[in-house]
Design a protein around this motif. Structure first.
Motif, short mmCIF file in Angstrom:
data_model
loop_
_atom_site.label_atom_id
_atom_site.label_comp_id
_atom_site.label_asym_id
_atom_site.label_seq_id
_atom_site.Cartn_x
_atom_site.Cartn_y
_atom_site.Cartn_z
N ARG A 204 0.82 -1.22 0.00
CA ARG A 204 0.00 0.00 0.00
C ARG A 204 0.85 1.27 0.00
NH1 ARG A 204 -4.95 -1.50 4.23
NH2 ARG A 204 -5.64 -3.40 3.11
N SER A 205 1.88 1.31 -0.82
CA SER A 205 2.71 2.50 -1.02
C SER A 205 3.29 3.02 0.30
CB SER A 205 1.89 3.61 -1.70
OG SER A 205 1.41 3.19 -2.95
N THR A 206 3.77 2.13 1.13
CA THR A 206 4.37 2.49 2.40
C THR A 206 5.83 2.04 2.41
OG1 THR A 206 2.24 2.25 3.53
CG2 THR A 206 4.21 2.25 4.90
N LYS A 207 6.70 2.90 2.93
CA LYS A 207 8.13 2.60 2.97
C LYS A 207 8.66 2.79 4.38
CE LYS A 207 8.97 3.96 -1.82
NZ LYS A 207 9.73 4.85 -2.73
N LEU A 208 9.50 1.87 4.81
CA LEU A 208 10.15 1.91 6.11
C LEU A 208 11.65 2.09 5.90
CD1 LEU A 208 10.02 1.59 9.22
CD2 LEU A 208 10.32 -0.88 8.84
N ALA A 266 18.10 6.21 13.53
CA ALA A 266 16.80 6.81 13.24
C ALA A 266 15.96 5.83 12.44
CB ALA A 266 16.97 8.12 12.47
N VAL A 267 14.65 6.01 12.54
CA VAL A 267 13.69 5.22 11.78
C VAL A 267 12.66 6.18 11.20
CG1 VAL A 267 12.32 4.77 13.85
CG2 VAL A 267 12.08 3.28 11.84
N MET A 268 12.23 5.93 9.97
CA MET A 268 11.26 6.80 9.30
C MET A 268 10.24 5.95 8.55
SD MET A 268 11.88 10.10 6.81
CE MET A 268 12.80 9.17 5.56
N LEU A 269 8.99 6.34 8.64
CA LEU A 269 7.89 5.64 7.98
C LEU A 269 7.15 6.64 7.10
CD1 LEU A 269 6.36 2.91 7.76
CD2 LEU A 269 4.83 3.76 9.56
#
Length: 367
Positions: A204-208, A266-269
């Motif tokens: 669903r067009s999500t990137k981690l 760091a983590v980005m969603l």
């Protein structure tokens, strides 16, 4: 007779040049992009003291006039040589220079796309971790008015001097690894930084995205080998180097102890709700210490022919019950034609005992 011989030679050279294939770069061209950015802020308070100014800097508010010109040349149909020239206006809070600086070379980079899944980038000057990271969503770049809403985690937009990096792509996973070298002032010579990033494509067009940055400072050498010449060894230091460290001044030794090896993770969603609506959140922790956290949550909607908007929350947490910094930013975006945009915004800062509301206006002109 001599003039006639010279004319014959010139005609033969022209004939060869017309019939030959020439160099491999003759089909390439140079593209020029430019941008002029103007931003001003009206803070709704009576007086700005030093604590208030520090709070504004922590919020990532950068006012003034900034101009950027980018020259991009393609080689071998896949490789890219890029040079950035920047002119900016100094921060009037800490400087009396209201006219700004002249246009100067800020960054040079060369990207070699070896295969469809592997590329190498070299930056001899002006490198940042953001240059090495995989741009997961360009719609978030340069959209907000503060660093919290315009960029990702703070480790991505720190200056690191020179760098070389490698990017590998496979299926729905992309990895990047880079090594930076930056000159340090005072008694230190260089700081070696290692940066890594892994991006995983979710449904669903999500990137981690996962980031890691590790700094290792090195003391200054007694003799300067010259520009772009850096001593480095993975083996034990030579005895002469140890003796020079012992006999150095106490000031330099204390500075070396003040800058131990440090790192940040760091983590980005990121997620696309529809064609124009984006949601992003990131969290950065320094030295694996949960008491030193920076965070941000942003949402934006930028349709092509309509008015766009954005909302961002962010801050710094010192301990489970201590909010060292908190800010709210809300803005609109008007497109005036294809090259000019206006962004009015409201920002509210809470930094320790300071509360600073402000009205902001940003104008961007693309060339």
């Amino acid at each position: 007779m001599k003039l006639r011989d010279r004319q014959d030679k010139v005609e033969r050279m022209l004939t060869i040049a017309r019939t030959s294939k020439g160099s491999p770069f003759q089909e390439d061209s140079t593209y020029v992009r430019g941008e002029v950015d103007v931003m001003g802020t009206l803070f709704l308070i009576d007086y700005l003291d030093r604590d208030s100014v520090d709070a504004i800097k922590r919020a990532g508010i950068r006012t003034g006039i900034n101009a950027r010109i980018t020259l991009e040349t393609k080689f071998r149909e896949k490789d890219v040589l890029e040079a950035d020239f920047i002119a900016n206006q100094s921060d009037v809070i800490d400087s009396s220079n209201f006219l700004g600086s002249a246009l100067s070379l800020a960054k040079v980079s060369y990207t070699a796309n070896i295969t469809d899944w592997c590329s190498i980038i070299a930056i001899p000057m002006g490198a940042r971790c953001g240059d090495m990271s995989i741009l997961t969503d360009s719609s978030f770049q340069e959209k907000g008015l503060t660093d919290y809403s315009s960029f990702g985690p703070p480790l991505l937009h720190q200056d690191h001097g020179r760098a070389i990096g490698l990017t590998v792509k496979k299926s729905n996973v992309v990895g990047s690894l880079a090594q930076f070298v930056v000159d340090l002032p005072g008694s230190f010579g260089h700081c070696f930084s290692t940066f890594g990033q892994i991006v995983y494509q979710l449904p669903r067009s999500t990137k981690l995205s996962l980031f890691g940055l590790h700094h290792v400072p090195r003391p200054r050498q007694q003799a300067n080998p010259g520009s772009l010449a850096i001593p480095f060894s993975i083996w034990r230091h030579h005895q002469r180097y140890e003796e020079s460290t012992v006999t150095s001044s106490p000031t330099s030794t204390s500075h070396f102890e003040d800058l131990p090896s440090v790192g940040s993770v760091a983590v980005m969603l990121e997620s696309e709700l529809d064609e124009s609506t984006r949601v992003r959140g990131w969290l950065q922790m320094r030295n694996s210490n949960p008491r030193n956290l920076q965070w941000s949550v942003s949402m934006s909607d930028f349709p092509e022919d309509e008015i766009g908007w954005g909302l961002s929350l962010g801050g710094i947490i010192q301990g489970p019950k201590s909010w060292d910094h908190f800010q709210v930013e809300a803005f609109l975006k008007y497109n005036v034609g294809n090259k000019l945009s206006l962004q009015p915004a409201f920002v509210y800062l809470m930094d320790r005992n300071n509360q600073i509301p402000g009205l902001m206006l940003r104008s961007t002109w693309s060339l």
